[in-house]
Scaffold this motif. Structure first.
Motif, PDB file in Angstrom:
ATOM      1  N   ASP A   1      -7.552  19.345   7.360  1.00 16.90           N
ATOM      2  CA  ASP A   1      -6.790  18.368   6.577  1.00 16.90           C
ATOM      3  C   ASP A   1      -5.422  18.899   6.162  1.00 16.90           C
ATOM      4  OD1 ASP A   1      -7.413  20.235   4.671  1.00 16.90           O
ATOM      5  OD2 ASP A   1      -8.361  18.824   3.276  1.00 16.90           O
ATOM      6  N   GLY A   2      -5.108  20.187   6.503  1.00 14.52           N
ATOM      7  CA  GLY A   2      -3.804  20.759   6.216  1.00 14.52           C
ATOM      8  C   GLY A   2      -3.790  21.721   5.058  1.00 14.52           C
ATOM      9  N   THR A   3      -4.892  21.858   4.307  1.00 11.88           N
ATOM     10  CA  THR A   3      -4.897  22.756   3.153  1.00 11.88           C
ATOM     11  C   THR A   3      -4.670  24.192   3.602  1.00 11.88           C
ATOM     12  OG1 THR A   3      -6.436  21.302   1.978  1.00 11.88           O
ATOM     13  CG2 THR A   3      -6.236  23.558   1.191  1.00 11.88           C
ATOM     14  N   LEU A   4      -3.685  24.857   3.001  1.00  9.49           N
ATOM     15  CA  LEU A   4      -3.339  26.218   3.381  1.00  9.49           C
ATOM     16  C   LEU A   4      -4.376  27.202   2.878  1.00  9.49           C
ATOM     17  CD1 LEU A   4       0.484  26.059   2.590  1.00  9.49           C
ATOM     18  CD2 LEU A   4      -0.527  26.293   4.865  1.00  9.49           C
ATOM     19  N   VAL A   5      -4.811  28.099   3.754  1.00 14.74           N
ATOM     20  CA  VAL A   5      -5.792  29.097   3.365  1.00 14.74           C
ATOM     21  C   VAL A   5      -5.271  30.516   3.558  1.00 14.74           C
ATOM     22  CG1 VAL A   5      -7.767  27.604   3.782  1.00 14.74           C
ATOM     23  CG2 VAL A   5      -6.865  29.015   5.658  1.00 14.74           C
ATOM     24  N   LYS A   6      -4.195  30.670   4.344  1.00  9.59           N
ATOM     25  CA  LYS A   6      -3.662  32.005   4.568  1.00  9.59           C
ATOM     26  C   LYS A   6      -2.209  31.901   5.045  1.00  9.59           C
ATOM     27  CE  LYS A   6      -4.922  36.435   6.650  1.00  9.59           C
ATOM     28  NZ  LYS A   6      -5.874  37.166   7.527  1.00  9.59           N
ATOM     29  N   LEU A   7      -1.326  32.757   4.511  1.00 13.49           N
ATOM     30  CA  LEU A   7       0.068  32.831   4.941  1.00 13.49           C
ATOM     31  C   LEU A   7       0.480  34.288   5.020  1.00 13.49           C
ATOM     32  CD1 LEU A   7      -0.102  30.393   2.537  1.00 13.49           C
ATOM     33  CD2 LEU A   7       2.173  29.943   3.497  1.00 13.49           C
ATOM     34  N   ASN A   8       1.259  34.655   6.018  1.00 15.06           N
ATOM     35  CA  ASN A   8       1.707  36.043   6.076  1.00 15.06           C
ATOM     36  C   ASN A   8       2.938  36.246   5.200  1.00 15.06           C
ATOM     37  OD1 ASN A   8       3.756  34.927   7.633  1.00 15.06           O
ATOM     38  ND2 ASN A   8       3.673  36.491   9.232  1.00 15.06           N
ATOM     39  N   HIS A   9       3.262  37.506   4.967  1.00 18.76           N
ATOM     40  CA  HIS A   9       4.361  37.859   4.064  1.00 18.76           C
ATOM     41  C   HIS A   9       5.706  37.332   4.583  1.00 18.76           C
ATOM     42  CE1 HIS A   9       6.537  40.194   1.074  1.00 18.76           C
ATOM     43  NE2 HIS A   9       7.347  40.596   2.048  1.00 18.76           N
TER      44      HIS A   9
ATOM     45  N   GLU B   1      -0.270  32.940  -4.275  1.00 19.72           N
ATOM     46  CA  GLU B   1      -1.097  32.203  -5.220  1.00 19.72           C
ATOM     47  C   GLU B   1      -0.594  30.785  -5.440  1.00 19.72           C
ATOM     48  OE1 GLU B   1       0.109  35.202  -5.630  1.00 19.72           O
ATOM     49  OE2 GLU B   1      -1.743  36.382  -5.411  1.00 19.72           O
ATOM     50  N   GLU B   2       0.722  30.569  -5.298  1.00 17.45           N
ATOM     51  CA  GLU B   2       1.280  29.231  -5.506  1.00 17.45           C
ATOM     52  C   GLU B   2       0.888  28.268  -4.403  1.00 17.45           C
ATOM     53  OE1 GLU B   2       5.465  29.411  -7.776  1.00 17.45           O
ATOM     54  OE2 GLU B   2       5.409  30.705  -5.978  1.00 17.45           O
ATOM     55  N   LEU B   3       0.623  28.771  -3.214  1.00 21.82           N
ATOM     56  CA  LEU B   3       0.417  27.896  -2.068  1.00 21.82           C
ATOM     57  C   LEU B   3      -1.037  27.814  -1.606  1.00 21.82           C
ATOM     58  CD1 LEU B   3       3.520  28.843   0.137  1.00 21.82           C
ATOM     59  CD2 LEU B   3       3.281  26.949  -1.476  1.00 21.82           C
ATOM     60  N   VAL B   4      -1.731  28.943  -1.532  1.00 20.41           N
ATOM     61  CA  VAL B   4      -3.089  28.953  -0.974  1.00 20.41           C
ATOM     62  C   VAL B   4      -4.008  28.082  -1.819  1.00 20.41           C
ATOM     63  CG1 VAL B   4      -5.111  30.385  -0.496  1.00 20.41           C
ATOM     64  CG2 VAL B   4      -2.818  31.188   0.159  1.00 20.41           C
ATOM     65  N   ALA B   5      -4.683  27.171  -1.141  1.00 19.45           N
ATOM     66  CA  ALA B   5      -5.646  26.231  -1.729  1.00 19.45           C
ATOM     67  C   ALA B   5      -4.999  25.185  -2.633  1.00 19.45           C
ATOM     68  CB  ALA B   5      -6.731  26.979  -2.503  1.00 19.45           C
ATOM     69  N   HIS B   6      -3.674  25.238  -2.804  1.00 16.30           N
ATOM     70  CA  HIS B   6      -2.990  24.249  -3.637  1.00 16.30           C
ATOM     71  C   HIS B   6      -2.084  23.324  -2.809  1.00 16.30           C
ATOM     72  CE1 HIS B   6      -3.981  27.437  -6.615  1.00 16.30           C
ATOM     73  NE2 HIS B   6      -4.170  26.394  -7.446  1.00 16.30           N
ATOM     74  N   TRP B   7      -1.558  23.826  -1.763  1.00 12.86           N
ATOM     75  CA  TRP B   7      -0.630  23.029  -0.937  1.00 12.86           C
ATOM     76  C   TRP B   7      -1.223  22.798   0.447  1.00 12.86           C
ATOM     77  CZ3 TRP B   7       5.220  22.760  -1.426  1.00 12.86           C
ATOM     78  CH2 TRP B   7       5.623  22.859  -2.758  1.00 12.86           C
ATOM     79  N   CYS B   8      -0.773  21.728   1.048  1.00 13.40           N
ATOM     80  CA  CYS B   8      -1.097  21.473   2.451  1.00 13.40           C
ATOM     81  C   CYS B   8       0.100  21.866   3.322  1.00 13.40           C
ATOM     82  CB  CYS B   8      -1.433  19.998   2.681  1.00 13.40           C
ATOM     83  SG  CYS B   8      -2.961  19.472   1.886  1.00 13.40           S
ATOM     84  N   LEU B   9      -0.204  22.126   4.563  1.00 13.18           N
ATOM     85  CA  LEU B   9       0.875  22.507   5.482  1.00 13.18           C
ATOM     86  C   LEU B   9       1.978  21.450   5.493  1.00 13.18           C
ATOM     87  CD1 LEU B   9       2.075  24.245   7.810  1.00 13.18           C
ATOM     88  CD2 LEU B   9       0.683  22.880   9.392  1.00 13.18           C
TER      89      LEU B   9
END
Length: 395
Positions: free
Chosen positions: A38-46, A57-65
């Protein structure tokens, strides 16, 4: 592989085999992230977090791609990219624009792969993002250059169309002027000839007691002759301009050809000497009529504008200069002030020695005939010393 080949290989630094995969993921030269179907972000690299200016912390599980995209990018992802992923499990090199935390934007090229579980249900989407800022700038510059080129092409086409229209208009005007001049000169010639005949009869039959009458009669006769010469010059100009530009050429033997012109000039009481030297180029391939008109005008001018204090000497010669034939006519006559009159030397009806009768047509015709033959003309002249015309013609 032989032992000799092994010896040629450089020694491998074992530290290169101990790369930390996690560090490689975090600090890769491109952005990596993973999200749920559904687009929910679970991991992003530095790298991606650094581009965006957010913390993990601002994006993971709070924002969608799709929340990272601009409004247009979000609509495209939801209506095109996401359904395409479900259909073929991958998409490649789709251009999007990311929104940074500070409000600025970053153009990226996105590729994505859909990973499924054992039951073939969508599990996670793995995404790679490449910064294409430089590429986008280059594309925009190319687009601007293309637009400018199209505008210039349109302007050039309009200018060309205007030139064609102007050329057609000038052609019509020139044709009308030629017809007018030809008609006017033809219609004027007969009345002026009649006036000259009547004047000659008047001189023969009438007597005048006024002591100034003879001078006035001479002035009137000279004026009539000048009108006749001018009318004849106009007729020659129009006839020459009505001839086609491409005239059949002949091989002309210069020695007998020029001798015949000299005999036709009949210098009269003033003895003139001629030197003819055609050893370098004894013959020319050119329209006989055009060559006759050119040489006749130049030789007659050399006699007409001779220096009264010395015997006229005229030299006609040829030479080869690179790939051009040079036909030269040199005299020792009055000469022309080139600093004063050089720019107007070949203009119609321009005359530079008012004390000598003439129409100002000869040099105009010579220049036009030379250009019509594909050549050019140069002039060297010194007042009181003489003039040399160099005619450069193609072989």
């Amino acid at each position: 592989m032989s032992e000799a080949d092994d010896e040629l290989l450089p020694e491998l630094d074992l530290r290169l085999t101990q790369e930390n995969l996690e560090d490689l993921y975090e600090h890769a030269p491109c952005g990596y992230c993973s999200c749920l179907p559904d687009g929910t972000l679970v991991k992003l690299n530095h790298t991606l977090l650094n581009w965006l200016g957010y913390t993990r912390e601002e994006l993971v599980a709070h924002w969608c791609l799709q929340d990272l995209f601009t409004i247009g990018g979000r609509l495209h992802y939801e209506t095109h990219c996401a359904p395409l992923l479900l259909l073929q499990d991958q998409v490649r090199e789709i251009s999007y624009t990311l929104r940074r935390k500070d409000g600025s934007t970053l153009p990226v090229l996105m590729s994505a792969v859909l990973v499924r579980d054992l039951d073939q249900q969508p599990l996670v989407v793995r995404i790679t993002l490449f910064d294409i800022t430089d590429r986008r700038r280059y594309e925009q510059e190319l687009l601007r250059a293309k637009v400018q080129a199209e505008e210039q092409r349109e302007q050039l086409a309009q200018a060309n169309q205007l030139l064609v229209s102007k050329n057609e208009q000038l052609t019509r005007i020139n044709a009308d002027l030629d017809s007018f001049v030809y008609t006017a000169s033809h219609d004027l010639k007969q009345p002026v000839t009649n006036m000259a005949g009547l004047f000659q009869e008047l001189k023969r039959t009438a007597s005048f007691h006024d002591p100034e009458a003879n001078g006035m009669m001479s002035m009137f006769e000279e004026a009539l002759q000048q009108i006749l010469v001018t009318i004849q010059g106009l007729t020659e100009v129009v006839q020459q301009q009505r001839e086609p530009e491409q005239v059949a050429s002949d091989v002309v033997e210069l020695q007998p050809f020029v001798e015949e012109i000299i005999r036709s000039l009949q210098p009269g009481e003033q003895a003139a000497t001629f030197t003819l030297d055609f050893a370098a180029v004894p013959r020319l391939r050119m329209s006989r009529a055009s060559l006759h008109s050119m040489l006749y005008n130049l030789l007659s001018n050399a006699l007409k504008y001779a220096e009264p204090a010395r015997t006229p000497h005229i030299r006609v010669s040829t030479a080869m200069v690179k790939d051009k034939v040079v036909l030269s006519v040199q005299d020792n006559g009055r000469g022309i002030n080139m600093e004063r009159h050089g720019a107007e030397l070949f203009q119609l009806f321009r005359r530079f020695h008012p004390g000598v009768a003439g129409s100002g047509v000869g040099l105009y015709l010579v220049n036009r005939l030379v250009h019509q033959a594909g050549g050019r003309i140069e002039v060297d002249s010194q007042v009181g010393e003489g003039t040399t015309f160099h005619i450069y013609l193609p072989q």
